[in-house]
Design an enzyme around this catalytic site. Sequence first.
Site, mmCIF file in Angstrom:
data_model
loop_
_atom_site.group_PDB
_atom_site.id
_atom_site.type_symbol
_atom_site.label_atom_id
_atom_site.label_comp_id
_atom_site.label_asym_id
_atom_site.label_seq_id
_atom_site.Cartn_x
_atom_site.Cartn_y
_atom_site.Cartn_z
ATOM 1 N N ASP A 32 19.012 42.671 10.212
ATOM 2 C CA ASP A 32 19.226 44.464 11.172
ATOM 3 C C ASP A 32 20.825 44.372 11.414
ATOM 4 O O ASP A 32 21.357 43.272 11.233
ATOM 5 C CB ASP A 32 18.043 43.476 11.974
ATOM 6 C CG ASP A 32 18.932 44.138 13.913
ATOM 7 O OD1 ASP A 32 18.767 45.413 13.464
ATOM 8 O OD2 ASP A 32 18.678 43.635 14.990
ATOM 9 N N ASP B 192 16.971 40.119 16.040
ATOM 10 C CA ASP B 192 16.825 39.480 16.895
ATOM 11 C C ASP B 192 16.311 40.080 18.716
ATOM 12 O O ASP B 192 16.377 40.090 19.098
ATOM 13 C CB ASP B 192 18.487 39.866 17.605
ATOM 14 C CG ASP B 192 18.723 40.886 17.913
ATOM 15 O OD1 ASP B 192 18.603 41.664 17.177
ATOM 16 O OD2 ASP B 192 19.535 40.877 18.744
ATOM 17 N N ASP C 56 12.954 44.343 16.570
ATOM 18 C CA ASP C 56 12.661 43.990 14.990
ATOM 19 C C ASP C 56 11.397 43.044 14.603
ATOM 20 O O ASP C 56 11.029 42.537 13.532
ATOM 21 C CB ASP C 56 13.617 43.055 15.391
ATOM 22 C CG ASP C 56 15.524 43.592 14.643
ATOM 23 O OD1 ASP C 56 15.158 45.064 14.170
ATOM 24 O OD2 ASP C 56 16.110 43.429 15.299
#
Length: 783
Positions: A471, A671, A675
């Site tokens: 990410d 995080d 996600d």
Amino acid sequence: MNHADHHHHQGASCCATKPATGGAIDPVCGMTVDPATTPHHARHDGEDYHFCSAGCRTKFLGDPERYLGDGPRPEPEATPGAIWTCPMHPEIRREGPGTCPICGMALEPEEPSLDDAPNPELVDFTRRFWVSAVLAVPLLVVSMVAEMLGLQIVSPQASPWVQLTLTAPIVLWAGKPFFERGWASIRTRHLNMFTLIAIGVGAAFLYSLVATFAPGLFPPTFRMHGGMVPVYYEAAGVVVTLVLLGQVLELRARAATGKAIRALLDLAPKTARRIRDDGSEEEVSVGDVMAGDRLRIRPGDAIPVDGVVIEGRSSVDESMLTGEPVPVEKISEAQLTGGTVNGTGSLVMEARAVGADTMLARIVRMVAEAQRSRAPIQAVADRISGWFVPLVVAIALAAFVVWNFVGPEPRFGHALLNAIAVLIIACPCALGLATPMSIMVGTGRGAHAGVLVKNAEALQALETVDTLVIDKTGTITEGKPRLIAAKTLAGEDEDDLLALAAAVEAQSEHPLAHAIVTAAQERGLKLAAVQDFESQTGLGVSANVGGRSVVIGNAAQLRRIGADPGPLEELAQSHRADGAGVMLVAIDDRPAGLLAVADPVRANAREAIAALRADGLKVMMLTGDNAATAEAVARQVGGLDAVHADLRPDDKARIVGELKASGARLAMAGDGINDAPALAAADVGLAMGTGTDVAIESAGMTLTRGDLSAIVRARRLADATMRNIRQNLFFSFLFNGIGVPVAAGVLYPPFGILMSPMFAGAAMALSSFTVVANALRLNRVKL
């Protein structure tokens, strides 16, 4: 609390000067306590309650209604560590120490505690070992050394009786646990190492007893010169002694694997300095700290619980969390984690999470659970152990039969000794320990390097991963927008521009506004009072600051007041290309400068991605951000194999699913809440510890420092642990593959080599110890 305390408290309340009825009942555990003598009290709804211990008080304050309802009072909760479990069979759980009904090994506490009392079994086995060692030495002298040197210490007629006197305590007392476990294994049909030891030692001892008491039962071919029947007491006695030595070494080494968790538990201080309402301070035990308490943190103190800074500034060493040596600056509202160490400044903090809710307590729980979990590779060892013991018994019987019919004289003696040697050397103890020992040491080592493993499966999966999906926000970047540039046109001062803009933006809700205000505070600029604040939707904001009119926004916002944005737009282009958000500022209707705000790329992202690619991983970025910003970040870190932007949370999980379907072994690092679905879908989810609880729950590993170098460390840990497991398994298989045939006597026809049961016992003890020692090497692996 132990039972002695319990009775003491009971007694205290009954023998207090008040009548017995004057004792208060602890609402948590139901014990009677004397309100005058107990230091633990609490007020709730105007009522006073009294407790036997800080633990009960903390539980009560966490959920008073649970303990005050009219329903049945909850059972007193067992103290952590009351559940014991087998390192090889985590499904076995019972209260208190004991042995595993499947493999016979000593159980270990599920959650290690700080009281460093040795394993009760270690204490018992050590005592048994020393007693048997003291008896085994004269036993060896009488039986073998004298014979070898041609000395006659005792007469041939007396020798069997002397040996029996020395051996009986070893076999019947010191070896008793082996026979108990061996018998239990036969009864429950879970054959294990103790089955083999019990059969081997039992056969040698029983045969020798018959030879001592009724030598006439044996045919003449059994007798030596002098008409004596040979006895094999020393085989039984020395094997028990050596197996005890192996168990003691192994139990001591296994205790070392819990050191990682105890070192983590040790990080939390035992006391805290609480600030009372009147400003005075008192020292209280950490168990008595409640959420909302104000605590003083002096220079060099460890931070007692999780919370936020309310006053003061300092830098805090967070290496226990992150493995990173650089201290982190803490100012008002900054998060503090229990167990980290304050630097030279003084802080006042407000406690937010205490007891079992602190980050440190959660880490300890995670590590303890991971140490108990099973890696899929363990199934190999389990399947083999299942048919291994019956196979060994069959080989021992075959060796006995062959030696008895075609061996040299005395045939029966050779047959018996070789069969016993096969049983003893084949103990599958090393095989069973191979995987759990490496997992325990590896997960403990990871915890100190900021890599928390949720289960062993994640470690095994991470080693085989070939694609890493990350990410952007909070993983490659810091996740907090910051002012990266303030440019002014001729005649304007940069600090003045920032101070005026920050004064206006302090009134605004825009996410980028916060970055400008923070930058002004960090530079120590004074923000003047603001009048006539207005927000123009889609354009920007404007206000009057200290008599100057300040307008902030895009090009259209400047055109609205008749200022020409052209000169600023040229400056803005390069920042926009880097993915920054740019705000133009006009003062008194003239263009004055611009402010560029971006979410900066983490300091070591570039090296970390290069290291991961060098390791043969494909690295891809998934982000919900727009394509321009994503491309700009990708350029800064370099070396990404693919970039997917403008994604919704379900898109991330879908892309992970598609990659897996195409045969990729996939790790996902993220995080945020967005996600979590992708983390759960990947072969291994890596949660950045700076992120949300949801992400941490969905992932197989948590990296307590939210940066990419932690992924490199996690990968190295997985490689080292799996390599260690394979070494252990290879060693165990090799050892049994060579040891069993040699003990059965295959080397006798060509070389005349035989293996005595004593040598087999020593080799077996050594093999278990070697596996444990090899696993402990993981503590020194470079991450």
